[in-house]
Design a protein around this motif. Structure first.
Motif, PDB file in Angstrom:
ATOM      1  N   VAL A  71       0.838  -1.206   0.000  1.00  0.00           N
ATOM      2  CA  VAL A  71       0.000   0.000   0.000  1.00  0.00           C
ATOM      3  C   VAL A  71       0.875   1.258   0.000  1.00  0.00           C
ATOM      4  CG1 VAL A  71      -1.837   1.224   1.214  1.00  0.00           C
ATOM      5  CG2 VAL A  71      -1.724  -1.277   1.331  1.00  0.00           C
ATOM      6  N   TYR A  72       0.630   2.149  -0.962  1.00  0.00           N
ATOM      7  CA  TYR A  72       1.424   3.377  -1.041  1.00  0.00           C
ATOM      8  C   TYR A  72       1.004   4.348   0.059  1.00  0.00           C
ATOM      9  CZ  TYR A  72       3.577   7.638  -2.741  1.00  0.00           C
ATOM     10  OH  TYR A  72       4.316   8.778  -2.826  1.00  0.00           O
ATOM     11  N   CYS A  73       1.956   4.777   0.871  1.00  0.00           N
ATOM     12  CA  CYS A  73       1.663   5.672   2.000  1.00  0.00           C
ATOM     13  C   CYS A  73       2.466   6.973   1.922  1.00  0.00           C
ATOM     14  CB  CYS A  73       1.983   4.967   3.320  1.00  0.00           C
ATOM     15  SG  CYS A  73       0.999   3.503   3.628  1.00  0.00           S
ATOM     16  N   GLY A  74       2.970   7.319   0.747  1.00  0.00           N
ATOM     17  CA  GLY A  74       3.840   8.479   0.615  1.00  0.00           C
ATOM     18  C   GLY A  74       3.097   9.809   0.673  1.00  0.00           C
ATOM     19  N   PHE A  75       3.848  10.862   0.848  1.00  0.00           N
ATOM     20  CA  PHE A  75       3.305  12.223   0.977  1.00  0.00           C
ATOM     21  C   PHE A  75       3.004  12.835  -0.393  1.00  0.00           C
ATOM     22  CE2 PHE A  75       3.802  16.840   1.487  1.00  0.00           C
ATOM     23  CZ  PHE A  75       2.999  17.072   2.593  1.00  0.00           C
ATOM     24  N   PHE A  76       3.783  12.419  -1.407  1.00  0.00           N
ATOM     25  CA  PHE A  76       3.640  13.001  -2.742  1.00  0.00           C
ATOM     26  C   PHE A  76       2.865  12.046  -3.658  1.00  0.00           C
ATOM     27  CE2 PHE A  76       7.456  14.725  -0.821  1.00  0.00           C
ATOM     28  CZ  PHE A  76       7.293  16.094  -1.018  1.00  0.00           C
ATOM     29  N   ASP A  77       2.167  12.630  -4.638  1.00  0.00           N
ATOM     30  CA  ASP A  77       1.479  11.796  -5.623  1.00  0.00           C
ATOM     31  C   ASP A  77       2.515  10.922  -6.331  1.00  0.00           C
ATOM     32  OD1 ASP A  77      -0.578  13.398  -4.837  1.00  0.00           O
ATOM     33  OD2 ASP A  77      -0.851  14.408  -6.777  1.00  0.00           O
ATOM     34  N   ARG A  78       2.157   9.681  -6.614  1.00  0.00           N
ATOM     35  CA  ARG A  78       3.130   8.799  -7.256  1.00  0.00           C
ATOM     36  C   ARG A  78       2.423   7.756  -8.111  1.00  0.00           C
ATOM     37  NH1 ARG A  78       8.714   7.104  -4.367  1.00  0.00           N
ATOM     38  NH2 ARG A  78       9.380   5.369  -5.668  1.00  0.00           N
ATOM     39  N   MET A  79       3.045   7.470  -9.259  1.00  0.00           N
ATOM     40  CA  MET A  79       2.443   6.552 -10.220  1.00  0.00           C
ATOM     41  C   MET A  79       2.928   5.131  -9.976  1.00  0.00           C
ATOM     42  SD  MET A  79       2.410   6.931 -14.344  1.00  0.00           S
ATOM     43  CE  MET A  79       4.191   6.918 -14.454  1.00  0.00           C
TER      44      MET A  79
ATOM     45  N   TRP B  26      -1.343   7.505  -7.411  1.00  0.00           N
ATOM     46  CA  TRP B  26      -1.876   7.487  -6.045  1.00  0.00           C
ATOM     47  C   TRP B  26      -1.690   8.869  -5.426  1.00  0.00           C
ATOM     48  CZ3 TRP B  26      -3.961   3.055  -3.640  1.00  0.00           C
ATOM     49  CH2 TRP B  26      -3.897   1.901  -4.426  1.00  0.00           C
ATOM     50  N   ASP B  27      -2.756   9.374  -4.830  1.00  0.00           N
ATOM     51  CA  ASP B  27      -2.655  10.678  -4.168  1.00  0.00           C
ATOM     52  C   ASP B  27      -1.682  10.596  -2.996  1.00  0.00           C
ATOM     53  OD1 ASP B  27      -4.519  11.750  -5.831  1.00  0.00           O
ATOM     54  OD2 ASP B  27      -6.214  11.354  -4.482  1.00  0.00           O
ATOM     55  N   GLY B  28      -0.886  11.635  -2.845  1.00  0.00           N
ATOM     56  CA  GLY B  28      -0.048  11.724  -1.661  1.00  0.00           C
ATOM     57  C   GLY B  28      -0.921  11.897  -0.425  1.00  0.00           C
ATOM     58  N   LEU B  29      -0.471  11.319   0.698  1.00  0.00           N
ATOM     59  CA  LEU B  29      -1.251  11.376   1.938  1.00  0.00           C
ATOM     60  C   LEU B  29      -0.631  12.424   2.851  1.00  0.00           C
ATOM     61  CD1 LEU B  29      -1.708   7.535   2.389  1.00  0.00           C
ATOM     62  CD2 LEU B  29      -3.260   9.177   1.325  1.00  0.00           C
ATOM     63  N   LYS B  30      -1.444  13.413   3.236  1.00  0.00           N
ATOM     64  CA  LYS B  30      -0.890  14.587   3.910  1.00  0.00           C
ATOM     65  C   LYS B  30      -0.958  14.493   5.426  1.00  0.00           C
ATOM     66  CE  LYS B  30      -0.314  16.259  -0.200  1.00  0.00           C
ATOM     67  NZ  LYS B  30       0.980  16.031  -0.863  1.00  0.00           N
ATOM     68  N   THR B  31      -1.787  13.623   5.958  1.00  0.00           N
ATOM     69  CA  THR B  31      -1.904  13.511   7.414  1.00  0.00           C
ATOM     70  C   THR B  31      -1.894  12.039   7.814  1.00  0.00           C
ATOM     71  OG1 THR B  31      -4.311  13.296   7.441  1.00  0.00           O
ATOM     72  CG2 THR B  31      -3.420  15.544   7.448  1.00  0.00           C
ATOM     73  N   LEU B  32      -1.684  11.822   9.105  1.00  0.00           N
ATOM     74  CA  LEU B  32      -1.710  10.454   9.617  1.00  0.00           C
ATOM     75  C   LEU B  32      -3.086   9.829   9.398  1.00  0.00           C
ATOM     76  CD1 LEU B  32      -0.534   8.064  11.138  1.00  0.00           C
ATOM     77  CD2 LEU B  32      -1.067   9.222  13.284  1.00  0.00           C
ATOM     78  N   ASP B  33      -4.129  10.638   9.560  1.00  0.00           N
ATOM     79  CA  ASP B  33      -5.480  10.097   9.344  1.00  0.00           C
ATOM     80  C   ASP B  33      -5.649   9.612   7.903  1.00  0.00           C
ATOM     81  OD1 ASP B  33      -6.323  10.370  11.910  1.00  0.00           O
ATOM     82  OD2 ASP B  33      -7.192  12.372  11.623  1.00  0.00           O
TER      83      ASP B  33
ATOM     84  N   LEU C 236      -3.981   6.285   7.716  1.00  0.00           N
ATOM     85  CA  LEU C 236      -4.764   5.228   8.371  1.00  0.00           C
ATOM     86  C   LEU C 236      -6.004   4.890   7.551  1.00  0.00           C
ATOM     87  CD1 LEU C 236      -4.451   6.340  12.128  1.00  0.00           C
ATOM     88  CD2 LEU C 236      -3.110   4.611  10.896  1.00  0.00           C
ATOM     89  N   ASP C 237      -6.616   5.905   6.947  1.00  0.00           N
ATOM     90  CA  ASP C 237      -7.803   5.648   6.111  1.00  0.00           C
ATOM     91  C   ASP C 237      -7.463   4.744   4.939  1.00  0.00           C
ATOM     92  OD1 ASP C 237      -9.452   7.063   7.735  1.00  0.00           O
ATOM     93  OD2 ASP C 237      -9.476   8.891   6.501  1.00  0.00           O
ATOM     94  N   ARG C 238      -6.341   5.060   4.272  1.00  0.00           N
ATOM     95  CA  ARG C 238      -5.980   4.231   3.119  1.00  0.00           C
ATOM     96  C   ARG C 238      -5.652   2.799   3.558  1.00  0.00           C
ATOM     97  NH1 ARG C 238      -1.982   6.510  -1.265  1.00  0.00           N
ATOM     98  NH2 ARG C 238      -3.871   7.681  -1.780  1.00  0.00           N
TER      99      ARG C 238
END
Lengths: 547, 295
Positions: free
Chosen positions: A78-86, A93-100, A103-105
């Protein structure tokens, strides 16, 4: 059917100074027969005109001089990075900006798992961009308390795990006594395991076993898909353990009719004496094919700057951290250099800190005197902190350098603020200096540490913008043309492949990046946004959309 | 729990010689030696019974495995082996920080750190400690040591050895110091003594350079005072191990490595004794007698 195909393009950027631009390229048997206008090429005989690229730009296929094929294997997690990545299938995949968000993903991915015992594994978490929050096992327990969970950080050096993973690894107990394990008030690990050594017991439980640094068969195919999507036709795997099974697998997979990239795996030095290392590499060299280029060595001299394990010269780390770690003793490095020069094997040496760079220079100089080897092209990898004097020494020793342009974007702010301070952060990855001093230079992604995407890497070197948007090191910027040269011929040169790939000219392999726009005429700030249609590799057409 | 001894020190300090000496004198124990890579460790050929890619089998049930860059993985594999080794010895690479290796032992259940032994070449270690590239690494290695073995003592003058000893006392504040010639260090010094009373042969050292003495205990002792005494440099011991009766009637296992002691609870026993080991010329048996009689 004619055995000559002539591709028509809106523009062909050849990287060949004697004919920099063209509209047509003729290929036969996977190689370039000629480049120019259609009329220049018709003399070769019957041909089939292929106009599918008539609205596109062809460039030499990009050459990535420092990546790891494990990027391909990571994407099954599962991609958990901060920046969008292909991903290899082209999904961004959208970058994830917060811990929530993270956890959601993870919860979403967890809900899709049918086996109740299957691990849930994520990668590319980077809390640096989330105010350096600590993600604990209690956070991950919210996702699942019954299946093991592990999230690998972008650096690859830290693993976050949940309580179940610790239990299964026998680490949910008191008595853990290691600087890489922070303990909670209950005397138990909080679930942050720092360093591969520390997370080794958990690795197999969450599907990141000890061979995770080497790509497996589907991983290698996925890695190649990313190559097509980024216009990359030759890619290094730096480094691989290359045991007999791995070499057999890579020969087989890269030899498949639809495998779209040349792969250059470098043999990892550790676990062998210098003597063994050389004899193994000489054996590998004999097995090389057009698609799998064996016979080079990768040595690691020190650690990473952001991990404070790189070896720095005075005045050391900006925050006062003690100096880093050597991964090899000077005598051993010297022996590898001596033996490799004698056997005509090229060695690439990871030196992040400037003291590690000094060591490599100091060890190579006498080795070259003992075994003169013109055109050896020994290359310093990362070499992030080198100063002008060191580049001059590289020049005089005939060395090449592969600078970590992407690093500047992702961790430049961190280096400025914390690790090395403003002055050295400004001059890190000194592309301008390297070119001015005439050290053969390329730039890299170190994928999966940062994404494989040579146009983005070029953008980083041209603009030197950090993640926070600052320009860091104006004086070390290079031009678009220089950056494009670096990700084509520049990288090919460090691999002794510049006679075969890296430019579009007669006799070379028909390896092209197929782009939506001409990078030489675009706004330098948009270099990274140029669409990649796919590649031509060895004359075979690979459309990203069809992968 | 399998005890694990970590052996560190820079290239040429004598780790290979020491390990060959250990394998020649395993004192009936099945040792598992973990090394970075085989080729660098030239095990004397007459000791080798069989060899494949990952493992060398040694006479007497000892084995030698290479771990490359994955020590923890190799240790996990070792825990799965049958029969389990009696004792594990890790030969750290020349630039490894042995304290970090010892720390990683706590990651694996069933392993017990049994001391960090750092070898120092008597001729070169002080120069190395000033080397631009290696100085801080050498000093970190020495700082982590429970036991420093100054090797090649025969190649330096006595006054040099003496000065070296003073210097090592400042850079390895926690360590006991042993001088060695051609790796001749008693296995008990490296591996620790086995519990007194169980192995009457324990006083037979491989040569006369080392001496051990058993102190039977027939009354409750002040544990704190005893331990404080045992780790003081004046007594000249490098290791001690044994069972002590405390005033509350409990049995406590005491282990001393260099200037560091560990105590842990133990099932009660009827007989109590402590064995102390040290270089023959430093161990002060009179003072030891006095200590055991006075606490």
């Amino acid at each position: 059917m004619a055995d000559i195909t002539i591709f028509q393009a809106r523009t062909i950027v050849t990287m060949n100074p004697s004919a920099p631009k063209a509209t047509h390229v003729a290929i036969r048997d996977g190689r370039i027969l000629g480049v120019g206008a259609l009329s220049d090429l018709q003399g070769w005989g019957d041909y089939e005109l292929n106009t599918q690229f008539a609205d596109m730009t062809l460039m030499p296929g990009f050459v990535e001089g420092h990546a790891h094929a494990m990027e391909g294997t990571l994407w099954r997690h599962v991609y958990c990075g901060f920046f969008d990545r292909m991903d290899p299938n082209g999904k961004v995949w959208d970058g994830l900006k917060t811990l929530d968000d993270v956890l959601d993903r993870l919860k979403q991915a967890e809900a899709e798992l049918t086996d109740p015992d299957a691990p849930l594994t994520g990668f590319q978490l980077d809390p640096i961009y989330m105010d350096n929050i600590t993600v604990t096992r209690h956070d991950l327990d919210q996702v699942s308390a019954t299946r093991p969970i592990g999230i690998l950080h972008a650096s690859g050096h830290i693993l976050n795990v949940n309580t179940k993973a610790l239990e299964l690894a026998g680490m949910m107990r008191t008595g853990l006594n290691h600087p890489g394990i922070e303990l909670g008030a209950d005397g138990m690990s909080i679930g942050v395991l720092k360093s591969p050594e520390v997370y080794m017991p958990v690795g197999p439980i969450i599907g990141l076993d000890r061979a995770a640094t080497d790509a497996d068969e589907p991983g290698l195919r996925d890695f190649a898909k990313l190559c097509v999507r980024t216009g990359t036709t030759t890619v290094t795997d730096l480094a691989s353990r290359l045991d007999d099974n791995a070499v057999g697998m890579m020969l087989r997979v890269t030899g498949e009719p639809t495998f779209p990239a040349r792969v250059v795996p470098l043999k990892f030095f550790m676990g062998h004496t210098p003597e063994e290392l050389i004899s193994i590499t000489l054996e590998h060299k004999k097995k090389s094919t057009d698609q799998l280029r064996l016979g080079r060595i990768k040595v690691i001299a020190d650690g990473s700057i952001q991990g404070f394990s790189a070896r720095l010269r005075w005045p050391g780390y900006h925050n006062g951290a003690p100096n880093g770690l050597w991964y090899i003793a000077p005598e051993q490095l010297s022996e590898i250099y001596h033996r490799a020069l004698e056997a005509d094997i090229c060695v690439h040496t990871h030196t992040n800190g400037d003291q590690a760079t000094d060591l490599a220079l100091d060890m190579l100089s006498p080795a070259l005197t003992a075994h003169p080897r013109p055109d050896h092209r020994f290359t310093l990898q990362h070499c992030q902190l080198a100063d002008q004097a060191q580049f001059r020494r590289m020049k005089s020793l005939g060395m090449c350098v592969n600078l970590f342009a992407n690093h500047h974007f992702y961790w430049g702010d961190e280096h400025y603020r914390l690790t090395v301070g403003p002055e050295r952060a400004e001059r890190m990855n000194a592309c301008r200096t390297a070119l001015d001093i005439d050290v053969p230079m390329t730039i890299h992604s170190d994928a999966p540490v940062t994404p494989l995407a040579p146009l983005f890497t070029a953008w980083c070197a041209v603009n030197r913008i950090t993640a926070s948007g600052r320009i860091q090191g104006e004086a070390e910027k290079i031009s678009v043309e220089e950056a494009l040269q670096a990700v084509t011929l520049g990288a090919a040169y460090t691999l002794h492949l510049d006679g075969e790939i890296g430019s579009i000219e007669v006799g070379k392999h028909a390896d092209f990046a197929v782009l939506d726009a001409d990078p030489t005429t675009c706004d330098p700030m948009t270099l990274k946004d140029i669409g990649v249609w796919g590649t031509v590799q060895g004359g075979r057409i690979f459309a990203a959309a069809d992968l | 729990m399998i005890p694990v001894t970590t052996i560190g020190g820079y290239l040429g300090a004598g780790k290979t010689t020491l390990i060959n000496h250990l394998l020649r004198h395993p004192d009936g124990q099945k040792l598992a030696i973990l090394v970075n890579e085989f080729g660098a460790l030239s095990i004397d050929e007459d000791l080798i019974e069989a060899q494949d890619d990952d493992l060398i089998s040694i006479a007497g049930g000892c084995i030698c495995c290479s771990f490359g860059d994955n020590l923890v993985g190799a240790l996990m594999d070792l825990m799965q082996r049958q029969p389990r080794p009696d004792h594990i010895v890790i030969e750290a690479s020349g630039v490894a920080i042995p304290g970090a290796i010892a720390a990683s032992l706590s990651l694996i259940q069933g392993l017990k750190p049994n001391g960090v032994v750092v070898l120092a070449d008597s001729e070169t270690v002080r120069d190395l400690s000033n080397d631009t590239y290696l100085g801080d690494t050498i000093l970190r290695q020495l700082k982590d040591a429970d036991l420093v073995i100054a090797t090649k003592t025969d190649l330096v003058a006595e006054s040099w050895s003496h000065d070296l000893g003073n210097w090592l006392a400042t850079v390895s504040p926690r360590a006991a110091l042993v001088h060695a010639i051609q790796g001749r260090v008693s296995s008990d010094i490296i591996l620790g003594p086995r519990s007194p009373g169980m192995h009457p042969e324990q006083n037979r050292h491989s040569d006369s350079l080392f001496k051990s003495k058993v102190f039977p205990i027939s009354r409750p002792l002040d544990l704190k005072a005893l331990v404080t005494g045992l780790i003081s440099p004046e007594l000249g011991i490098t290791r001690a191990k044994g069972f002590v009766l405390t005033p509350t009637g409990e049995t406590v296992l005491v282990q001393v490595i260099g200037r560091r002691a560990e105590t842990s609870t133990s099932p009660n026993r009827s007989q109590h004794a402590v064995v102390c080991i040290g270089p023959a010329h430093t161990i002060n048996t009179q003072e030891l007698d006095r200590l055991f009689n006075s606490v």
